[in-house]
Structures are given as structure tokens and as C-alpha cells.
Design a protein around this motif. Structure first.
Motif, PDB file in Angstrom:
ATOM      1  N   PHE A  85      10.438  -0.822 -58.847  1.00  0.00           N
ATOM      2  CA  PHE A  85      10.725   0.100 -57.745  1.00  0.00           C
ATOM      3  C   PHE A  85      11.743   1.164 -58.165  1.00  0.00           C
ATOM      4  N   GLU A  86      12.745   0.759 -58.921  1.00  0.00           N
ATOM      5  CA  GLU A  86      13.779   1.715 -59.349  1.00  0.00           C
ATOM      6  C   GLU A  86      13.179   2.880 -60.120  1.00  0.00           C
ATOM      7  N   GLY A  87      12.106   2.602 -60.884  1.00  0.00           N
ATOM      8  CA  GLY A  87      11.532   3.645 -61.718  1.00  0.00           C
ATOM      9  C   GLY A  87      10.340   4.358 -61.136  1.00  0.00           C
ATOM     10  N   SER A  88       9.671   3.745 -60.129  1.00  0.00           N
ATOM     11  CA  SER A  88       8.380   4.289 -59.710  1.00  0.00           C
ATOM     12  C   SER A  88       8.184   4.485 -58.211  1.00  0.00           C
ATOM     13  N   LEU A  89       9.018   3.891 -57.382  1.00  0.00           N
ATOM     14  CA  LEU A  89       8.759   3.908 -55.943  1.00  0.00           C
ATOM     15  C   LEU A  89       8.941   5.299 -55.334  1.00  0.00           C
ATOM     16  N   GLN A  90       7.996   5.653 -54.454  1.00  0.00           N
ATOM     17  CA  GLN A  90       8.044   6.931 -53.744  1.00  0.00           C
ATOM     18  C   GLN A  90       7.967   6.686 -52.233  1.00  0.00           C
ATOM     19  N   LEU A 119      16.941  -1.625 -51.535  1.00  0.00           N
ATOM     20  CA  LEU A 119      16.644  -0.826 -52.722  1.00  0.00           C
ATOM     21  C   LEU A 119      15.547   0.189 -52.433  1.00  0.00           C
ATOM     22  N   SER A 120      14.502  -0.248 -51.740  1.00  0.00           N
ATOM     23  CA  SER A 120      13.392   0.645 -51.419  1.00  0.00           C
ATOM     24  C   SER A 120      13.877   1.874 -50.657  1.00  0.00           C
ATOM     25  N   LEU A 121      14.735   1.650 -49.674  1.00  0.00           N
ATOM     26  CA  LEU A 121      15.247   2.761 -48.876  1.00  0.00           C
ATOM     27  C   LEU A 121      16.235   3.616 -49.664  1.00  0.00           C
ATOM     28  N   ASP A 122      16.993   2.982 -50.549  1.00  0.00           N
ATOM     29  CA  ASP A 122      17.942   3.728 -51.382  1.00  0.00           C
ATOM     30  C   ASP A 122      17.229   4.677 -52.343  1.00  0.00           C
ATOM     31  N   VAL A 123      16.260   4.156 -53.095  1.00  0.00           N
ATOM     32  CA  VAL A 123      15.637   4.970 -54.147  1.00  0.00           C
ATOM     33  C   VAL A 123      14.732   6.055 -53.567  1.00  0.00           C
ATOM     34  N   THR A 124      14.307   5.893 -52.308  1.00  0.00           N
ATOM     35  CA  THR A 124      13.469   6.913 -51.681  1.00  0.00           C
ATOM     36  C   THR A 124      14.256   7.841 -50.765  1.00  0.00           C
ATOM     37  N   GLY A 125      15.570   7.642 -50.688  1.00  0.00           N
ATOM     38  CA  GLY A 125      16.412   8.526 -49.895  1.00  0.00           C
ATOM     39  C   GLY A 125      16.337   8.313 -48.399  1.00  0.00           C
ATOM     40  N   LEU A 126      15.841   7.150 -47.970  1.00  0.00           N
ATOM     41  CA  LEU A 126      15.666   6.903 -46.538  1.00  0.00           C
ATOM     42  C   LEU A 126      16.753   6.019 -45.931  1.00  0.00           C
ATOM     43  N   ARG A 127      17.589   5.455 -46.743  1.00  0.00           N
ATOM     44  CA  ARG A 127      18.553   4.453 -46.273  1.00  0.00           C
ATOM     45  C   ARG A 127      19.444   4.987 -45.146  1.00  0.00           C
ATOM     46  N   GLY A 128      19.897   6.217 -45.286  1.00  0.00           N
ATOM     47  CA  GLY A 128      20.824   6.774 -44.309  1.00  0.00           C
ATOM     48  C   GLY A 128      20.252   6.947 -42.919  1.00  0.00           C
ATOM     49  N   LEU A 129      18.936   6.923 -42.805  1.00  0.00           N
ATOM     50  CA  LEU A 129      18.300   7.108 -41.505  1.00  0.00           C
ATOM     51  C   LEU A 129      18.411   5.876 -40.619  1.00  0.00           C
ATOM     52  N   PHE A 130      18.680   4.722 -41.220  1.00  0.00           N
ATOM     53  CA  PHE A 130      18.602   3.478 -40.466  1.00  0.00           C
ATOM     54  C   PHE A 130      19.932   2.884 -40.039  1.00  0.00           C
ATOM     55  N   ASP A 131      21.015   3.340 -40.590  1.00  0.00           N
ATOM     56  CA  ASP A 131      22.342   2.949 -40.111  1.00  0.00           C
ATOM     57  C   ASP A 131      22.483   1.435 -39.946  1.00  0.00           C
ATOM     58  N   GLY A 132      21.979   0.705 -40.936  1.00  0.00           N
ATOM     59  CA  GLY A 132      22.123  -0.749 -40.918  1.00  0.00           C
ATOM     60  C   GLY A 132      21.146  -1.488 -40.032  1.00  0.00           C
ATOM     61  N   GLN A 133      20.231  -0.782 -39.388  1.00  0.00           N
ATOM     62  CA  GLN A 133      19.299  -1.427 -38.464  1.00  0.00           C
ATOM     63  C   GLN A 133      18.060  -1.898 -39.226  1.00  0.00           C
ATOM     64  N   ILE A 134      18.288  -2.924 -40.056  1.00  0.00           N
ATOM     65  CA  ILE A 134      17.253  -3.466 -40.931  1.00  0.00           C
ATOM     66  C   ILE A 134      17.124  -4.968 -40.671  1.00  0.00           C
TER      67      ILE A 134
END
Length: 221
Positions: A85-90, A119-134
Motif C-alpha cells: 500500500f505504501e508504494g502503490s495505493l491510490q 495507512l490507507s487514508l494517510d498515503v492517499t491524503g484522506l486521513r484529515g477528512l475523518f477526524d478520528g471517526q474510524i
């Protein structure tokens, strides 16, 4: 909620195959790691058997066959998936734009473990949208297709199941959402549906609507 025609009080997104285009990558990883332990399973078979399921489901599948996976299997699988995922996930094309326009509260509810989702949300730049609601299958007793995870997420978010919309790409996820009494839209825009009839598959599972492009999120809803 009538097929999403009235806006929901909560939107729950699956992660793999809905937020990030990870399903083919993870099935290839599963096939490769099983092969390291002498178990033959193609990526296509992995997709059919385990799409939307947790690693517990993988272990249970092989126990039922009388072929328990070795002790080192899960750590090796996790390591291989995270590295891949670190190298290929989109991200799924258009997902960030959709989420930036949402007015209803939303969260993630995934069969994957918290490390993989993070990790999935981090490498795709989406993590900040969820504010811990995972929310993940680790937090409940029974994973999808049981309704536990979606009910847990809705409870934590303060929403009624009947006023909750779920976005899912798998049969197990659709079944879980329907069992929870929620409206569910099937998404078939991930690369794992390029050679499969996702509309037929998810409609047969009970999806209230099926769509293939995030730009069509609210169209005909």
C-alpha cells in the motif's frame, strides 16, 4: 430513509474499494503470502471468497477446510499489505471532492484493522477528512456480513440506523448494512470490478442503488 432521496443523518463509508482502490492489491498480497505457506489461492479466488471480509474470515475459512493457517501467516500478510500500500495505493477518483461537499456527518467502518485503514487514508491524503471517526471490525464481536460494525459506528456517531446511508463495494458489506436496517448504495468504481458485473452482484445482494463514478454520488439518488 427512502433510497437516499431525503438526505441522511449519517453516511458510513467502507474503506477498501470505496475510499481507496485497494481490493486487487490486497487480494494479490493474500495470494502471494498464502503461497509462501504452501497454500494455493489465486487473486481472483481471493476476491470471490474474501472481498469485504476480515482476516478472521480467512482463518475461519481454512479452519473449516481442516487446513489452519500457520502462526506466522497474519503478521506476514499485514506486513506485505502495508508495504504494498505504501508504494502503490491510490484513492478512488473523485472521492475527496465528494467528501468535501458533504453536509451530513460521515465516518469509516471497515473490515480491515486500524493500522491498515490508517495507512490507507494517510498515503492517499484522506486521513484529515475523518477526524478520528474510524471504526473497524476489531471493535465488534462479529464482522461483516453481520450488522455489528455498522450499528456500532452509528451508535458512536449518534445516528439512527434508519437515517443512515452506507456506501459499500462488497456483498458482505451490503448484507451487513441491510441487516442493520440502513440504506446502502453499492459502489463499483474500483479496479476489482473492471471484469465483473458489479451492478448485478450488488443489486442481487440487496443494494438500494449501485453507481460506478463518485461524480454521480447524488445523481438519481
Amino acid at each position: 430513509m427512502d433510497q437516499g432521496r431525503s438526505k441522511p443523518d449519517l453516511i458510513i463509508f467502507d474503506c477498501d474499494g470505496v475510499l481507496v482502490d485497494s481490493e486487487l492489491l490486497s487480494c494479490r498480497c493474500l495470494s502471494e503470502v498464502l503461497a509462501e505457506f504452501g497454500i494455493v489461492l489465486s487473486a481472483e479466488q481471493a476476491l470471490e471468497l474474501f472481498l469485504g471480509r476480515s482476516t478472521k474470515a480467512i482463518e475461519q475459512h481454512y479452519r473449516d477446510l481442516g487446513q489452519a493457517v500457520p502462526d506466522g501467516f497474519l503478521p506476514r500478510l499485514k506486513s506485505h499489505v502495508l508495504k504494498t500500500f505504501e508504494g502503490s495505493l491510490q484513492p478512488i477518483p473523485g472521492i475527496a471532492a465528494v467528501m468535501s461537499e458533504l453536509r451530513a456527518p460521515f465516518c469509516v467502518a471497515s473490515s480491515s484493522d486500524i493500522d491498515r485503514v490508517s495507512l490507507s487514508l494517510d498515503v492517499t491524503g484522506l486521513r484529515g477528512l475523518f477526524d478520528g471517526q474510524i471504526y473497524t471490525a476489531q471493535m465488534v464481536k462479529h464482522g461483516k456480513p453481520a450488522p455489528d460494525l455498522f450499528l456500532y459506528a452509528a451508535s458512536k456517531m449518534g445516528a439512527q440506523p434508519a437515517r443512515t446511508l452506507v456506501i459499500e463495494d462488497s456483498v458482505s458489506g451490503v448484507l451487513a448494512a441491510k441487516a442493520a436496517g440502513m440504506t446502502v448504495w453499492g459502489f463499483v468504481g474500483g479496479s476489482h470490478y473492471r471484469a465483473r458485473d458489479g451492478l448485478a452482484i450488488l443489486s442481487a445482494a440487496g443494494a438500494d442503488r449501485v453507481f460506478a463514478h463518485m461524480s454521480d454520488f447524488w445523481k438519481e439518488a
